[in-house]
Write a protein that holds these residues in place. Sequence first.
Motif, PDB file in Angstrom:
ATOM      1  N   GLN A  62     -18.443 -14.976 -63.714  1.00 30.77           N
ATOM      2  CA  GLN A  62     -17.700 -13.744 -63.924  1.00 30.77           C
ATOM      3  C   GLN A  62     -17.968 -12.710 -62.836  1.00 30.77           C
ATOM      4  O   GLN A  62     -19.057 -12.641 -62.264  1.00 30.77           O
ATOM      5  N   ASN A  63     -16.950 -11.891 -62.582  1.00 33.59           N
ATOM      6  CA  ASN A  63     -17.101 -10.703 -61.759  1.00 33.59           C
ATOM      7  C   ASN A  63     -17.747  -9.629 -62.636  1.00 33.59           C
ATOM      8  O   ASN A  63     -17.141  -9.171 -63.600  1.00 33.59           O
ATOM      9  N   GLU A  64     -18.956  -9.242 -62.343  1.00 27.35           N
ATOM     10  CA  GLU A  64     -19.680  -8.297 -63.197  1.00 27.35           C
ATOM     11  C   GLU A  64     -19.036  -6.915 -63.229  1.00 27.35           C
ATOM     12  O   GLU A  64     -19.340  -6.105 -64.099  1.00 27.35           O
ATOM     13  N   HIS A  65     -18.141  -6.648 -62.270  1.00 29.48           N
ATOM     14  CA  HIS A  65     -17.449  -5.357 -62.267  1.00 29.48           C
ATOM     15  C   HIS A  65     -16.157  -5.395 -63.077  1.00 29.48           C
ATOM     16  O   HIS A  65     -15.570  -4.352 -63.359  1.00 29.48           O
ATOM     17  N   LYS A  67     -15.513  -7.856 -66.186  1.00 28.32           N
ATOM     18  CA  LYS A  67     -15.933  -8.983 -67.011  1.00 28.32           C
ATOM     19  C   LYS A  67     -14.751  -9.595 -67.762  1.00 28.32           C
ATOM     20  O   LYS A  67     -13.948  -8.881 -68.355  1.00 28.32           O
ATOM     21  N   GLU A 131     -12.664  -0.624 -61.723  1.00 32.57           N
ATOM     22  CA  GLU A 131     -13.691  -1.548 -61.223  1.00 32.57           C
ATOM     23  C   GLU A 131     -14.727  -0.795 -60.402  1.00 32.57           C
ATOM     24  O   GLU A 131     -15.924  -1.107 -60.439  1.00 32.57           O
ATOM     25  N   HIS A 152      -7.192  -3.144 -61.420  1.00 37.67           N
ATOM     26  CA  HIS A 152      -6.897  -4.440 -60.811  1.00 37.67           C
ATOM     27  C   HIS A 152      -5.437  -4.803 -61.053  1.00 37.67           C
ATOM     28  O   HIS A 152      -4.923  -4.664 -62.171  1.00 37.67           O
TER      29      HIS A 152
END
Length: 299
Positions: A62-65, A67, A131, A152
């Motif tokens: 996962q992209n921690e920014h 989730k 983000e 996003h």
Amino acid sequence: MSKEIAVLGVPLDLGQTRRGVDMGASAIRYAQLIESLQSLNVDVVDHGDIPVIRREDAIKDQNEHLKNLQEVKEVCTTLAKSVDEILTAKKMPLVLGGDHSIAIGTLAGVSKHFNNLGVIWYDAHGDLNTEETSPSGNIHGMSLAVSLGHGHPLLTNIGGYAPKVKPENVVIIGARDLDEGEREIIRELGIKVYTMHEVDKLGMTKVMEETLDYLKECDGVHLSLDLDGIDPLYTPGVGTPVPGGITFRESHLAMEMLCDANVLTSIEFVEVNPILDERNKTAVVAVDLITSLFGKKIL
């Protein structure tokens, strides 16, 4: 307000990290939502829940920014289509969460039916992070920003268009926990916010009168009510409780005034978490407030 109500559950818990909010729609139904609406002679049909991927099956890398970005996007895309179909059928969507990231899908389905949609965001939080500004990466704290076109593109472009809402058509009520990035976007976009300071100073009657006047040029009004907007003394079953919130009675008054004004065209109630609750107390409050929206009176 339409008297033909289509209830739709969204058991999504991927917009944040605490387990249990995926059972929120079931808890509200268990608190006699459908039966309570029927007792008011409201024509209500329960459309069940839209399918949601299990947390255990979510993408692990996962992209921690942001989730669970892909999973939230897929659920909100499905939700947007379902809400669109409900409004096309001339019924009012009553969407039950699930966490507040579902508002991305709800608004994507609602706003295409209106030229100048107004939004009442009843919440302790602004949900205006992106983000870049989010301290947690939880998308439920970004849903209003996304609907305003900030975030996003996988989220902002759900439904094939952006933004869903104009900043001058948004009113936030009950805010008392805002991140610095959210304060900046509020100032930058000129979003109307009634913090708890204003609620206390003006009183809920004045807040709602001003809100209704502020949105009077809108051709539809969506209510997005997060149960953490209410003081946790009354709604303990939420994932991000913030003390010092709106009272149970003030919330009833707000709903009663919205009922009397007859302006709502879509509604969602979110963030009921039965695991954190006390004997389904928060879901019962949700049902009490929903029935006030549809005409329940003391006398």
